[in-house]
Design an enzyme around this catalytic site. Structure first.
Site, PDB file in Angstrom:
ATOM      1  N   GLN A 168      17.083 -32.150  14.281  1.00 47.32           N
ATOM      2  CA  GLN A 168      18.158 -30.910  14.686  1.00 47.32           C
ATOM      3  C   GLN A 168      18.593 -30.781  13.962  1.00 47.32           C
ATOM      4  OE1 GLN A 168      17.800 -31.539  19.101  1.00 47.32           O
ATOM      5  NE2 GLN A 168      17.828 -33.383  18.755  1.00 47.32           N
ATOM      6  N   ASN A 169      18.812 -32.162  12.699  1.00 47.29           N
ATOM      7  CA  ASN A 169      19.796 -32.116  11.928  1.00 47.29           C
ATOM      8  C   ASN A 169      20.006 -31.041  10.456  1.00 47.29           C
ATOM      9  OD1 ASN A 169      21.269 -34.671  13.911  1.00 47.29           O
ATOM     10  ND2 ASN A 169      19.789 -35.830  12.667  1.00 47.29           N
TER      11      ASN A 169
ATOM     12  N   HIS B  42      17.182 -26.683  13.371  1.00 51.88           N
ATOM     13  CA  HIS B  42      18.107 -25.877  13.206  1.00 51.88           C
ATOM     14  C   HIS B  42      18.392 -25.269  12.297  1.00 51.88           C
ATOM     15  CE1 HIS B  42      18.887 -27.883  17.583  1.00 51.88           C
ATOM     16  NE2 HIS B  42      17.934 -26.924  17.566  1.00 51.88           N
TER      17      HIS B  42
ATOM     18  N   CYS C  49      22.560 -14.146   4.616  1.00 47.40           N
ATOM     19  CA  CYS C  49      22.759 -12.322   4.911  1.00 47.40           C
ATOM     20  C   CYS C  49      22.821 -12.103   6.042  1.00 47.40           C
ATOM     21  CB  CYS C  49      22.162 -11.382   3.892  1.00 47.40           C
ATOM     22  SG  CYS C  49      23.046 -10.105   3.849  1.00 47.40           S
TER      23      CYS C  49
ATOM     24  N   SER D 278      21.302 -36.342  22.247  1.00 50.75           N
ATOM     25  CA  SER D 278      21.694 -36.931  23.313  1.00 50.75           C
ATOM     26  C   SER D 278      20.272 -36.268  24.457  1.00 50.75           C
ATOM     27  CB  SER D 278      22.972 -36.162  23.870  1.00 50.75           C
ATOM     28  OG  SER D 278      22.507 -34.598  22.788  1.00 50.75           O
TER      29      SER D 278
ATOM     30  N   ASN E  37      18.286 -45.211  20.491  1.00 45.93           N
ATOM     31  CA  ASN E  37      19.586 -44.650  20.498  1.00 45.93           C
ATOM     32  C   ASN E  37      20.083 -46.179  21.240  1.00 45.93           C
ATOM     33  OD1 ASN E  37      22.053 -42.707  22.146  1.00 45.93           O
ATOM     34  ND2 ASN E  37      20.750 -41.530  22.153  1.00 45.93           N
TER      35      ASN E  37
ATOM     36  N   CYS F 275      20.486 -47.165  15.332  1.00 45.27           N
ATOM     37  CA  CYS F 275      18.922 -46.889  14.771  1.00 45.27           C
ATOM     38  C   CYS F 275      18.761 -47.401  13.329  1.00 45.27           C
ATOM     39  CB  CYS F 275      18.662 -45.541  14.760  1.00 45.27           C
ATOM     40  SG  CYS F 275      19.418 -43.949  14.203  1.00 45.27           S
TER      41      CYS F 275
HETATM   42  C1  BJW Z   1      23.238 -43.298  18.407  1.00 42.53           C
HETATM   43  C2  BJW Z   1      23.596 -43.534  16.711  1.00 42.53           C
HETATM   44  C3  BJW Z   1      23.001 -44.767  16.448  1.00 42.53           C
HETATM   45  C4  BJW Z   1      24.864 -42.044  17.761  1.00 42.53           C
HETATM   46  N1  BJW Z   1      21.740 -45.058  16.789  1.00 42.53           N
HETATM   47  N2  BJW Z   1      21.946 -43.472  18.146  1.00 42.53           N
HETATM   48  C5  BJW Z   1      16.677 -23.990  28.711  1.00 42.53           C
HETATM   49  C6  BJW Z   1      17.716 -25.284  30.063  1.00 42.53           C
HETATM   50  C7  BJW Z   1      19.353 -24.416  29.697  1.00 42.53           C
HETATM   51  C8  BJW Z   1      19.955 -23.559  28.560  1.00 42.53           C
HETATM   52  C9  BJW Z   1      18.909 -23.620  27.402  1.00 42.53           C
HETATM   53  C10 BJW Z   1      18.040 -23.612  27.238  1.00 42.53           C
HETATM   54  N3  BJW Z   1      16.917 -22.754  26.310  1.00 42.53           N
HETATM   55  C11 BJW Z   1      18.234 -22.627  25.927  1.00 42.53           C
HETATM   56  C12 BJW Z   1      19.404 -23.075  25.974  1.00 42.53           C
HETATM   57  C13 BJW Z   1      20.085 -22.745  25.431  1.00 42.53           C
HETATM   58  C14 BJW Z   1      21.157 -24.078  24.560  1.00 42.53           C
HETATM   59  C15 BJW Z   1      20.942 -24.986  25.204  1.00 42.53           C
HETATM   60  O1  BJW Z   1      20.124 -25.975  25.277  1.00 42.53           O
HETATM   61  N4  BJW Z   1      21.951 -25.565  25.736  1.00 42.53           N
HETATM   62  C16 BJW Z   1      22.392 -26.747  26.886  1.00 42.53           C
HETATM   63  C17 BJW Z   1      23.098 -27.256  25.963  1.00 42.53           C
HETATM   64  C18 BJW Z   1      21.747 -26.172  27.888  1.00 42.53           C
HETATM   65  N5  BJW Z   1      19.568 -23.756  23.418  1.00 42.53           N
HETATM   66  C19 BJW Z   1      20.179 -22.561  22.606  1.00 42.53           C
HETATM   67  O2  BJW Z   1      20.973 -21.788  21.955  1.00 42.53           O
HETATM   68  C20 BJW Z   1      19.095 -22.854  21.344  1.00 42.53           C
HETATM   69  N6  BJW Z   1      18.709 -21.036  21.318  1.00 42.53           N
HETATM   70  C21 BJW Z   1      17.304 -20.973  21.746  1.00 42.53           C
HETATM   71  O3  BJW Z   1      16.631 -21.540  22.671  1.00 42.53           O
HETATM   72  O4  BJW Z   1      17.044 -19.686  21.755  1.00 42.53           O
HETATM   73  C22 BJW Z   1      15.656 -18.966  23.066  1.00 42.53           C
HETATM   74  C23 BJW Z   1      16.928 -19.096  24.197  1.00 42.53           C
HETATM   75  C24 BJW Z   1      18.544 -18.448  24.212  1.00 42.53           C
HETATM   76  C25 BJW Z   1      19.575 -18.683  25.390  1.00 42.53           C
HETATM   77  C26 BJW Z   1      18.976 -18.876  26.161  1.00 42.53           C
HETATM   78  C27 BJW Z   1      17.689 -19.539  26.793  1.00 42.53           C
HETATM   79  C28 BJW Z   1      16.891 -19.006  25.607  1.00 42.53           C
HETATM   80  C29 BJW Z   1      19.627 -23.018  20.141  1.00 42.53           C
HETATM   81  C30 BJW Z   1      20.332 -24.394  19.978  1.00 42.53           C
HETATM   82  C31 BJW Z   1      21.054 -24.843  18.666  1.00 42.53           C
HETATM   83  C32 BJW Z   1      21.383 -25.686  18.270  1.00 42.53           C
HETATM   84  N7  BJW Z   1      22.888 -26.173  17.264  1.00 42.53           N
HETATM   85  C33 BJW Z   1      23.490 -26.798  17.225  1.00 42.53           C
HETATM   86  C34 BJW Z   1      24.410 -26.481  16.569  1.00 42.53           C
HETATM   87  C35 BJW Z   1      23.642 -26.136  15.270  1.00 42.53           C
HETATM   88  C36 BJW Z   1      25.025 -26.104  14.121  1.00 42.53           C
HETATM   89  C37 BJW Z   1      25.431 -26.735  13.139  1.00 42.53           C
HETATM   90  O5  BJW Z   1      24.896 -28.372  12.902  1.00 42.53           O
HETATM   91  O6  BJW Z   1      26.037 -27.402  12.497  1.00 42.53           O
HETATM   92  O7  BJW Z   1      22.896 -28.192  17.176  1.00 42.53           O
HETATM   93  S1  BJW Z   1      24.492 -27.779  18.386  1.00 42.53           S
HETATM   94  C38 BJW Z   1      23.920 -28.934  18.269  1.00 42.53           C
HETATM   95  O8  BJW Z   1      23.378 -29.796  19.270  1.00 42.53           O
HETATM   96  C39 BJW Z   1      23.517 -28.977  17.478  1.00 42.53           C
HETATM   97  C40 BJW Z   1      22.505 -30.083  17.046  1.00 42.53           C
HETATM   98  O9  BJW Z   1      21.271 -30.243  15.889  1.00 42.53           O
HETATM   99  C41 BJW Z   1      22.221 -30.417  18.396  1.00 42.53           C
HETATM  100  C42 BJW Z   1      21.707 -31.576  19.657  1.00 42.53           C
HETATM  101  O10 BJW Z   1      22.685 -32.666  19.521  1.00 42.53           O
HETATM  102  P1  BJW Z   1      21.986 -34.269  18.988  1.00 42.53           P
HETATM  103  O11 BJW Z   1      21.899 -34.298  17.457  1.00 42.53           O
HETATM  104  O12 BJW Z   1      21.676 -34.248  20.413  1.00 42.53           O
HETATM  105  O13 BJW Z   1      23.551 -34.602  19.128  1.00 42.53           O
HETATM  106  P2  BJW Z   1      24.402 -35.576  20.195  1.00 42.53           P
HETATM  107  O14 BJW Z   1      26.305 -35.669  19.259  1.00 42.53           O
HETATM  108  O15 BJW Z   1      24.049 -34.536  21.181  1.00 42.53           O
HETATM  109  O16 BJW Z   1      24.611 -36.760  20.225  1.00 42.53           O
HETATM  110  C43 BJW Z   1      23.726 -38.316  19.153  1.00 42.53           C
HETATM  111  C44 BJW Z   1      23.449 -39.224  20.032  1.00 42.53           C
HETATM  112  O17 BJW Z   1      23.228 -40.066  19.030  1.00 42.53           O
HETATM  113  C45 BJW Z   1      23.956 -39.275  20.727  1.00 42.53           C
HETATM  114  O18 BJW Z   1      22.736 -40.403  22.591  1.00 42.53           O
HETATM  115  C46 BJW Z   1      24.887 -40.799  20.704  1.00 42.53           C
HETATM  116  O19 BJW Z   1      23.961 -42.344  22.032  1.00 42.53           O
HETATM  117  C47 BJW Z   1      23.397 -41.279  20.062  1.00 42.53           C
HETATM  118  N8  BJW Z   1      23.907 -42.448  18.325  1.00 42.53           N
HETATM  119  N9  BJW Z   1      25.265 -42.860  16.649  1.00 42.53           N
HETATM  120  C48 BJW Z   1      21.387 -44.567  17.654  1.00 42.53           C
HETATM  121  N10 BJW Z   1      23.733 -45.699  14.864  1.00 42.53           N
HETATM  122 ZN    ZN Z   2      22.229  -8.695   1.735  1.00 39.66          ZN
END
Ligand code: BJW
Ligand code: ZN
Length: 270
Positions: A109-110, A127, A135, A219, A243, A261
């Site tokens: 996801q990174n 992502h 564009c 998460s 995690n 990790c």
């Molecule tokens: C360690 C550690 C160490 C720390 N060792 N561990 C179904 C149900 C409900 C909602 C939805 C659904 N389907 C879609 C949605 C809407 C939405 C969504 O999921 N919302 C939820 C919040 C509920 N999803 C979307 O909009 C997606 N699109 C989609 O599905 O389109 C169709 C659709 C649209 C709308 C409605 C329905 C369908 C797109 C998602 C895009 C996510 N984008 C982001 C931003 C990217 C931009 C950027 O990077 O600049 O992606 S959001 C952000 O969260 C980023 C990440 O990739 C993503 C996940 O986060 P991640 O990686 O889990 O990070 P953290 O910080 O949350 O967690 C870190 C973890 O590491 C923690 O657990 C720590 O404990 C651990 N940790 N250090 C091991 N050293």
């Molecule tokens: Zn263009």
């Protein structure tokens, strides 16, 4: 009812050695030890904004200069970062799998490119990527490693800057498409946007066919990635989570390894 095995490296290695099609879903936690801030919790703020509130099409539409400043900062941090022991352990294990004729895929996801920097080859970027821009008009995607990506972003993006002292950035000063001259945006999947179709179906096929799934440093709250481990577990295939948290995201997972990790993965894959 399945019961989660905690920090049981020996039982995990028995399964790992027998597996032939392994997927690893990674999230921000895998890059935390490389100095890349995670999204949720105390690290998820840039200035007064939550990182997740800037990663939306609405935020970009309302203030493209601010969102580009945020991404300029993220690009600067990511381009300078080095892979850590977790990225390196995964890349090493991929190379071992290749020799043994096993399938091994990282689904990340990174957007920081650190799996590639570590030498991993089979990586699906769910992502998008900080290395790419798109564009907003003709949708052309290209790799762009210029830093700053345009003159106006030079010396901008400081997370501790006081915005009152910063001149606003006009849209026509931001990076433009070489083909059509319209505004570029980061090639990143923001909230509410669809993942690229071919990327998602590639990941879904692996989720449906793998015989072992590792969930590392996420998460598990952002969909569709959050469902991947659950789908594998429902098919009766083993899922192992790595995690910092002590508790698994799902009690249907088979293994949970708590701690950084960068420490746990090299032991598990070593
Ligand atoms: C360690 C550690 C160490 C720390 N060792 N561990 C179904 C149900 C409900 C909602 C939805 C659904 N389907 C879609 C949605 C809407 C939405 C969504 O999921 N919302 C939820 C919040 C509920 N999803 C979307 O909009 C997606 N699109 C989609 O599905 O389109 C169709 C659709 C649209 C709308 C409605 C329905 C369908 C797109 C998602 C895009 C996510 N984008 C982001 C931003 C990217 C931009 C950027 O990077 O600049 O992606 S959001 C952000 O969260 C980023 C990440 O990739 C993503 C996940 O986060 P991640 O990686 O889990 O990070 P953290 O910080 O949350 O967690 C870190 C973890 O590491 C923690 O657990 C720590 O404990 C651990 N940790 N250090 C091991 N050293
Ligand atoms: Zn263009």
């Amino acid at each position: 009812m399945n019961s989660v095995k905690f920090n049981d490296y020996s039982a995990f290695k028995d399964i790992l050695n027998k597996s032939k099609n392994i997927i690893v879903l990674t999230g921000a936690g895998v890059s935390a030890e490389s100095g890349i801030p995670i999204f949720r919790g105390s690290g998820g703020l840039w200035r007064k904004y939550k990182a997740t509130s800037l990663a939306t099409p609405e935020a970009f539409h309302a203030n493209p200069g601010l969102v580009w400043e945020f991404y300029h900062y993220r690009r600067t941090v990511a381009f300078a970062a080095s892979p850590n022991k977790a990225h390196l352990a995964l890349a090493r294990y991929e190379a071992e799998c290749k020799k043994l004729g096993k399938q091994f895929t990282i689904i990340t996801q990174n957007v920081d490119g650190l799996h590639h920097k570590a030498g991993a080859e089979n990586v699906i970027e769910l992502h998008g990527s900080l290395r790419k821009v798109r564009c907003t008009s003709c949708k052309k995607v290209e790799v762009n490693l210029d830093n700053p990506i345009c003159e106006i972003l030079k010396n901008r993006g400081d997370p501790s800057a006081d915005e009152k002292n910063l001149p606003p950035i006009a849209k026509d000063e931001l990076p433009k498409c070489k083909e059509c001259g319209k505004l570029l945006r980061p090639h990143i999947v923001w909230f509410g946007e669809n993942l690229e179709g071919h990327v998602l179906s590639q990941a879904q096929n692996l989720v449906e066919s793998c015989d072992l799934c590792l969930i590392v440093g996420t998460s598990s709250i952002v969909y569709p990635a959050a469902a991947f481990g659950q789908i594998v577990a429902e098919r009766g295939q083993p899922v192992a989570e790595f995690n910092l948290n002590e508790e698994p995201a799902q009690d249907m997972f088979n293994f949970h390894f708590s701690g950084p990790c960068g420490t746990t993965l090299p032991i598990a894959l070593g």
